[in-house]
Design a protein around this motif. Structure first.
Motif: not given
Length: 647
Positions: A287-288, A291-292, A295, A356, A359-360, A363, A486, A489-490
């Motif tokens: 998931w991270e 999301a990354a 972006r 998790l 913030d993730t 999102f 965590n 890592k967002f």
């Protein structure tokens, strides 16, 4: 499919029995799909059952019988699933080994469990086994499914899967009732699976799981998150992990949901978009990464698209905080983004195995992904808490499933203590480890999880961190390293982070850059670099990460802010023992391996000279000689408690 239509697990209490039931009642329905050379190949229930029968009888010709251990290693493939069910049908126990496990790890597991037969997917996995030579004396046969590169190998232990199936077909012709008799003789109360624990502090232990317990627990799961034959699941998490056993095996065999396998890990998102799954399960790291990546793609987008993304996210997050959805955000951003990611048909999406970051989680909730957090342990058959569809809270891991009991032992004034659990369907103990089995359970069948948490007023469980990882500064201020990690890592630029500070005057961080994304950022900004190490020491990259850490600091209580950080010269790697195979940080290894760097950072050194050698998976070595900058963030550092009292 309604809950009432699910199979009777008192009768169909093993994997092979459920497979036989569905092959008999739904022979032409598709169960499995695999993408190969760009084409999706489908397998019906009857086709899978036929191949499992041949593999089972083939295993019998190799001498596999009740109580023997069959190991499997490789990528997620239909052949893995078939091989595991066949091992159970033959009366054996399956042991999944992570595909990226190093030779030493494989040798330990294989010898510890006295493995007789190994299903090895391809040349890479076969080579890993062959190089062990006399270190795995119990292995009599290595069954490979992909023959490419193996035609000239002459090791007598090697046998092609198709040859094994031919031997099984011949045995069936000679004794047509043999397979049915084997399946009927199987019992759900016999150990079917040896599942490796996470092994954050030492070698993984092997949890013994019975098929009946696993299936009954899956049934409790389906009561909360029902699925049926019309549902689609894409299997991407490694098969040895307990939650993939729950989803791709247990739940699929009960509900008849379709299971698809992507061509390669690198094609996962594109392949998943073609399937359009209704259910997915990803580890937090996936998931991270998604999301990354979103972006990162925005870095290359036009100014208009970047503005639309910013507006859409602002509207979506604001609506989320107000307990609603934003139609405008959905129109200008989220609908297209969900389609791009393959999430358009999702009914439920889950994460588990580690925490998790909130913030993730926010999102994806804002994006319209129906996220649910899971919590559990291998010994307790994976997840046993989950969010209900109408009660999702990104700060919690949900409520217990039916039949699960939770309590908090030794709570502090805020209710924070050790999470202790029991339910009817748990592991039967650790394989060949009676002492650890005895220590696992408290009086009355309760199991200590080793995690710190509390139960909030709504009845949701909140997990903070591992108890042994909960830390205090020299001033006595408590903090959770995992919580802060965590949040870091967002950031799309942070690949991994380790928070330090236990017994120290302040918090510090070791950060690994997310190389593909930071490299793209550097190229866009015309910053020349050669390697990961070279990129991590660039002043512009250090300044970029400083802004990210300062942003996280602003969201943290004053006493939990990061005072110093550095960018490590390499990525943390499971092959080096720094992470588990499920990507959890091994803090003891980090403290030992980078102790000199940590001491220098806390000593106040502004720069640290590095001269070391790293060894790659193929055995090659590389010398790294560089200088790491320690970034001081000017966070107020309180005096030790003794000095404050004196004042």
């Amino acid at each position: 499919m309604s809950a009432a239509a699910l199979p009777d697990l008192k009768v169909h209490d093993t994997f092979p029995k459920l497979l036989a039931l569905h092959a008999r009642e739904h022979p032409n329905d598709i169960w499995l799909r695999e993408k190969d050379l760009g084409i999706w190949n489908a397998f019906t229930w009857s086709q899978v059952a036929e191949r499992v029968r041949r593999i089972t009888l083939g295993l019998e010709t190799l001498g596999v019988g009740r109580g023997d251990v069959v190991a499997l290693i490789g990528d997620n493939r239909p052949e893995w699933l078939m091989g595991e069910i066949a091992a159970h049908a033959a009366g054996g126990m399956s042991l999944g080994i992570y595909r990226d496990a190093l030779a030493d790890e494989v040798a330990y597991l294989v010898t510890y469990a006295d493995v007789k037969v190994v299903f090895a997917e391809d040349e890479e996995q076969v080579d890993k086994l062959l190089q062990l030579e006399e270190r795995i004396p119990t292995v009599r046969h290595i069954v490979f499914s992909d023959p490419r590169g193996l035609r000239k190998y002459e090791d007598p232990r090697l046998i092609a899967l198709k040859d094994l199936e031919e031997a099984g077909a011949a045995r069936h012709a000679a004794d047509p009732g043999r397979y049915d008799a084997l399946v009927a003789s199987g019992s759900g109360e016999e150990v079917a699976i040896l599942c490796t624990t996470s092994g954050t502090t030492s070698h993984p232990k092997l949890a013994m799981l019975t098929a009946g317990a696993l299936l009954r627990h899956c049934r409790s799961y389906l009561d909360v998150d029902l699925r049926g034959p019309e549902d689609e699941y894409v299997s991407v998490l490694q098969m040895p992990w307990i939650m993939e056993q729950i989803y791709a095996f247990g739940q699929a065999l009960i509900s008849r949901m379709k299971v698809s396998f992507v061509e390669e890990p690198e094609t996962m998102m594109a392949d998943m978009r073609e399937i359009g799954p209704s259910f997915i399960l990803f580890a937090p790291r996936v998931w991270e990464q998604i999301a990354a990546d979103v972006r990162a793609r925005m870095m290359d987008a036009s100014a208009l698209k970047r503005a639309m993304f910013a507006i859409g996210m602002k509207l979506g997050l604001k609506a989320l905080d107000e307990g609603r959805r934003s139609p405008l955000a959905d129109l200008i951003l989220f609908r297209a983004l969900r389609d791009r990611l393959g999430f358009s048909r999702l009914k439920s999406a889950a994460t588990g195995g580690a925490a998790l970051g909130p913030d993730t989680f926010r999102f994806f909730l804002a994006l319209g992904v129906p996220m649910r957090q899971l919590y559990g342990q291998t010994e307790l058959l994976g997840a046993y808490t989950i969010h209900t569809a109408k009660d999702v809270d990104f700060d919690t891991v949900g409520v217990p499933m039916a039949g699960v009991e939770l309590r908090i032992d030794d709570p502090d004034p805020n209710g924070l203590g050790e999470i202790v659990t029991r339910h009817p369907n748990v592991f039967t103990g650790y394989y060949r480890n009676a002492d650890e089995t005895a220590h696992a359970f408290a009086e009355g069948g309760w199991m200590r999880t080793g995690d710190a948490g509390f139960i909030d007023p709504k009845g949701h469980l909140v997990v903070i961190d591992r108890i042994r990882d909960m830390s205090r500064t020299a001033q006595g201020d408590r903090f959770s390293p995992q919580y802060i990690e965590n949040k870091l890592k967002f950031s799309p630029y942070v690949g991994e982070a380790v928070i330090l500070g236990d017994g120290r005057a302040h918090l510090a961080a070791i950060i690994c850059i997310r190389f593909p994304i930071v490299a793209k950022w550097a190229e866009k900004n015309r910053i020349a670099f050669t390697t990961y190490t070279d990129l991590s020491v660039k002043p512009e990259v250090i300044a970029l990460l400083r802004r990210e850490v300062e942003s996280v600091n602003r969201s943290l209580p004053e006493k939990q802010r990061i005072a110093k950080f550095l960018l490590l010269y390499k990525e943390l790697d499971a092959d080096d023992g720094e992470l588990t195979r499920t990507r959890k940080v091994r803090r003891g290894v980090i403290n030992d391996r980078y102790g000199d760097i940590i001491d220098a950072m806390y000593r106040g050194d502004p720069r640290i000279d590095i001269d070391t050698t790293i060894t790659f998976q193929d055995g090659t070595k590389q010398r790294i000689k560089t200088v790491i900058d320690v970034v001081d963030l000017d966070v107020a550092q309180p005096a030790p408690a003794s000095k404050r009292r004196a004042a």
